[in-house]
Scaffold this motif. Structure first.
Motif, PDB file in Angstrom:
ATOM      1  N   LEU A 191       0.830  -1.201   0.000  1.00 55.76           N
ATOM      2  CA  LEU A 191       0.000   0.000   0.000  1.00 55.76           C
ATOM      3  C   LEU A 191       0.866   1.253   0.000  1.00 55.76           C
ATOM      4  N   VAL A 192       1.949   1.229   0.787  1.00 52.46           N
ATOM      5  CA  VAL A 192       2.858   2.377   0.834  1.00 52.46           C
ATOM      6  C   VAL A 192       3.480   2.623  -0.537  1.00 52.46           C
ATOM      7  N   ARG A 193       3.950   1.560  -1.186  1.00 60.18           N
ATOM      8  CA  ARG A 193       4.556   1.714  -2.507  1.00 60.18           C
ATOM      9  C   ARG A 193       3.547   2.230  -3.524  1.00 60.18           C
ATOM     10  N   TRP A 194       2.323   1.741  -3.444  1.00 58.78           N
ATOM     11  CA  TRP A 194       1.278   2.155  -4.379  1.00 58.78           C
ATOM     12  C   TRP A 194       0.962   3.643  -4.222  1.00 58.78           C
ATOM     13  N   VAL A 195       0.746   4.074  -2.980  1.00 60.68           N
ATOM     14  CA  VAL A 195       0.436   5.487  -2.728  1.00 60.68           C
ATOM     15  C   VAL A 195       1.642   6.363  -3.047  1.00 60.68           C
ATOM     16  N   ASP A 196       2.854   5.908  -2.690  1.00 63.23           N
ATOM     17  CA  ASP A 196       4.056   6.684  -3.000  1.00 63.23           C
ATOM     18  C   ASP A 196       4.202   6.892  -4.504  1.00 63.23           C
ATOM     19  N   GLY A 197       3.910   5.837  -5.278  1.00 67.16           N
ATOM     20  CA  GLY A 197       4.004   5.967  -6.723  1.00 67.16           C
ATOM     21  C   GLY A 197       3.024   6.991  -7.266  1.00 67.16           C
ATOM     22  N   PHE A 198       1.804   6.960  -6.752  1.00 66.66           N
ATOM     23  CA  PHE A 198       0.785   7.935  -7.151  1.00 66.66           C
ATOM     24  C   PHE A 198       1.243   9.351  -6.831  1.00 66.66           C
ATOM     25  N   GLU A 199       1.717   9.579  -5.605  1.00 66.67           N
ATOM     26  CA  GLU A 199       2.137  10.911  -5.197  1.00 66.67           C
ATOM     27  C   GLU A 199       3.348  11.381  -5.998  1.00 66.67           C
ATOM     28  N   GLN A 200       4.306  10.478  -6.217  1.00 65.34           N
ATOM     29  CA  GLN A 200       5.535  10.857  -6.919  1.00 65.34           C
ATOM     30  C   GLN A 200       5.258  11.238  -8.367  1.00 65.34           C
ATOM     31  N   GLU A 201       4.485  10.414  -9.062  1.00 61.16           N
ATOM     32  CA  GLU A 201       4.201  10.690 -10.467  1.00 61.16           C
ATOM     33  C   GLU A 201       3.346  11.945 -10.627  1.00 61.16           C
ATOM     34  N   THR A 202       2.386  12.124  -9.728  1.00 64.48           N
ATOM     35  CA  THR A 202       1.541  13.319  -9.788  1.00 64.48           C
ATOM     36  C   THR A 202       2.367  14.576  -9.528  1.00 64.48           C
ATOM     37  N   THR A 203       3.207  14.528  -8.509  1.00 62.29           N
ATOM     38  CA  THR A 203       4.044  15.686  -8.184  1.00 62.29           C
ATOM     39  C   THR A 203       4.952  16.057  -9.340  1.00 62.29           C
ATOM     40  N   ALA A 204       5.552  15.053  -9.979  1.00 61.86           N
ATOM     41  CA  ALA A 204       6.466  15.328 -11.094  1.00 61.86           C
ATOM     42  C   ALA A 204       5.743  16.050 -12.224  1.00 61.86           C
TER      43      ALA A 204
END
Length: 340
Positions: A191-204
């Motif tokens: 779950l952490v990896r999934w949410v981190d990926g969402f946040e990272q890609e959106t932020t970029a």
């Protein structure tokens, strides 16, 4: 608990603070020339734990920090009215950062990894912190200064922001579709990896379009950008990725509103923010809804249909949305124009 662990914990605290605690809160307030009740109020606003008057839990750095805070008030940089809000913001931000960093170091120490090796527990953590802390501190100072320079540049670019309490911005919420269901099927690390990926890609993507991520709320990201076209580009780009079955990016929906926004301590407030939130909750999975402010800015007028063939988007009026504070919120669905 082993007999050496309290000593190791104290050594870790001394390493982080720069020295062994030797002062009580009464002594800190006296040395700083600050009333004790004011000092206690500041510490509470920062989120520090309660200490009794005779607890030896403070260092010389606490004295200097208290002096600096009162000097900022005295010279007018930090007004008494804004002091509480700013200090609370500092406390919350650094508390979250410190918790994450400590957990990271503890994990490395337990695994015996990192630049320093040693047994798991406080001893290993102390050795690891000794190597890592100076580097992290220097990097945090660099990141803060870079963000300060960027914020100053944005402020100067928007001349009205120098004198006005409000700015005209596009506000967008991007929300993961089916977050609750998906989160139940994942274990903690997944779950952490999934949410981190969402946040990272959106932020970029937001940063690439000149925007600023205001906050992330688990399954949702709130960002602002001056240009409504940029906001729509980001929102459509994210929904397109979410619709691609070969892309691990989650399915999302988004709402964009453009108008007057109050900025305060890194957050945004006002009816434009409320409109964007309501549009997001009303949007269908994989779709983007925009308000009248965005529609008018991108189509050139209230009466436009948005069907200009030269435009990269197509708009279709949606049903008015019931929303608190609005007499039925106007909404348009926006999509990327078909190539042709």
């Amino acid at each position: 608990m082993g007999s050496d662990e309290p000593d190791a914990a104290r050594a870790l605290g001394a390493l982080v603070l720069g020295e062994e605690p030797s002062l009580t809160r009464v002594e800190v307030a006296e040395r700083a020339g600050v009333p004790l009740d004011l000092a206690v109020t500041l510490w509470h606003q920062l989120g520090f734990p309660h200490r009794a008057d005779d607890d030896v839990a403070f260092v010389e750095g606490d004295v200097e920090a208290l002096r600096l805070a009162t000097e900022l008030v005295r010279i007018g940089i930090l007004s008494p009215e804004s002091q509480a809000a700013l200090v609370r913001t500092w406390g919350r931000s650094y508390a979250r950062l410190a918790e994450w960093q400590t957990s990271l170091l503890a994990g490395l120490a337990a695994e015996g990894g990192g630049p320093a090796t040693g047994p798991a527990g406080p001893t290993g953590l102390t050795g690891l912190a000794g190597d890592v802390l100076p580097r992290v501190e220097a990097l945090q100072s660099y990141v803060w200064r870079r963000h300060l320079a960027s914020a100053a540049e944005h402020l100067l670019d928007d001349g009205s922001a120098l004198t006005a309490a409000e700015s005209r911005l596009s506000v967008c919420f991007v929300d993961i579709v089916g977050y609750t269901t998906q989160s139940r099927s994942l274990d903690g690390p997944e779950l952490v990896r999934w949410v981190d990926g969402f946040e990272q890609e959106t932020t970029a993507l937001v940063v690439d379009h000149g925007g600023q991520v205001i906050k992330t709320i688990g399954d949702e990201v709130l960002f602002t950008v001056a240009d409504p076209a940029a906001a729509v580009h980001v929102a459509l780009g994210l929904t397109a990725r979410g619709a691609d079955e070969d892309d691990p990016f989650p399915a999302v929906r988004a709402g964009v509103a453009h108008g007057s926004v109050v900025r305060r301590l890194g957050d945004v407030f006002g009816s434009t923010v409320n409109a964007a939130a309501r549009l997001t909750s009303a949007a269908r999975p994989g779709s983007v809804l925009v308000d009248a402010g965005v529609h008018e800015a991108l189509t050139g007028g209230e009466g436009s249909t948005g069907e200009d063939e030269t435009m990269p988007w197509r708009f279709r009026r949606a049903r008015r949305i019931p929303a608190k504070g609005f007499s039925n919120l106007e909404a348009w669905r926006v999509r990327t124009a078909d190539p042709g």
